[in-house]
Design a protein around this motif. Sequence first.
Motif, PDB file in Angstrom:
ATOM      1  N   LEU A  40      38.808  -8.917  59.348  1.00 14.23           N
ATOM      2  CA  LEU A  40      37.574  -9.371  59.974  1.00 14.23           C
ATOM      3  C   LEU A  40      37.883 -10.511  60.927  1.00 14.23           C
ATOM      4  CD1 LEU A  40      34.475  -9.409  60.244  1.00 14.23           C
ATOM      5  CD2 LEU A  40      34.416 -10.976  58.271  1.00 14.23           C
ATOM      6  N   ASP A  44      34.516 -12.442  66.494  1.00 12.18           N
ATOM      7  CA  ASP A  44      33.788 -11.261  66.951  1.00 12.18           C
ATOM      8  C   ASP A  44      32.387 -11.263  66.334  1.00 12.18           C
ATOM      9  OD1 ASP A  44      32.708  -8.685  67.314  1.00 12.18           O
ATOM     10  OD2 ASP A  44      34.668  -7.721  67.184  1.00 12.18           O
ATOM     11  N   ALA A  47      31.116  -7.965  64.676  1.00 12.23           N
ATOM     12  CA  ALA A  47      31.835  -7.677  63.431  1.00 12.23           C
ATOM     13  C   ALA A  47      31.338  -8.571  62.298  1.00 12.23           C
ATOM     14  CB  ALA A  47      33.332  -7.867  63.640  1.00 12.23           C
TER      15      ALA A  47
END
Length: 318
Positions: A40, A44, A47
């Motif tokens: 992860l 982002d 995300a």
Amino acid sequence: MDKTSKIYIAGHRGMVGSAVWRALEADGFTNLIGRTSSELDLRDQKAVNQFIIDKQPDVVIDAAARVGGILANNNYPYQFLMENLQIQNNLIDAAHKLDVKKFIFLGSSCIYPKLAPQPLKEAYLLTDSLEPTNEWYAIAKITGVKACEAIRKQYQKDFVSLMPTNLYGTHDNFDLETSHVLPAMIRKFHEAKEHGNAPVTLWGSGTPMREFLYVDDMAEAVVFAVNNVLPEHLYNVGTGTDVTIKQLAETIQSVTGHEGEIIWDAEKPDGTPRKLMDVSKLKSAGWSYKTDLLAGIQKTYTWFLEHQTTIKQVKLSK
């Protein structure tokens, strides 16, 4: 907080995050979530949002950050500002929008002005200019503190910021280019001892004063914040005592067994003259530290010796 509550620890592989994970497990929490940076990317936004939607944590603890000492801050100002803003903003915003019950934001004592009165009180935030050598990181962390304060003020949510003093301990970064002063000294003195007690050159004059908190104590403060609803948005976390850098060096020299000369390079910057935390607010709430500096350094050096071949070597991209 129920022991089965779902708790996501951002940065769970780092020194602080891994200590928080261990402390929560020791306190009986059974539903901990962690993701590596390859699983992860916290920079982002999409995300991060999707992850929070999928996992629906009850608590988010932000122990993820781009960190380093004076040299790293000087060499990579853009990364220290932008990446930290991206990480914390994505986490804070997702936690707010997706109704996470509790958010704990971890920062640093460098958020306070360079020449603020000592000891540093939470009220001194934004009252003067920052220390130039780490202002990029400090500005990012101040933004996180204010974002949590704004959410708390506007939406009455349990978002709290904990500002630790200088942390050290197991799983620290011992890379000489990017590490903080204490782990860098441990490595320097150890390697000098291994090379016939060669002289050790250290930055600055040795006169600045610093406060150091063993990372397991910091983790206990986070567990305390998980288990309690704290009445204010910002708390210092530290010992309330400090030592000179020279005293720190002599203590580490003694622990490592180095018997050579210490040379102080006064051409190099000292940084902030003193950074002692006023920890009375969190102490009044019910938390205080346990590990004294000598014991903490001994534990850290033991861990260093056991993990020399695998110690974290942080390299920042330019």
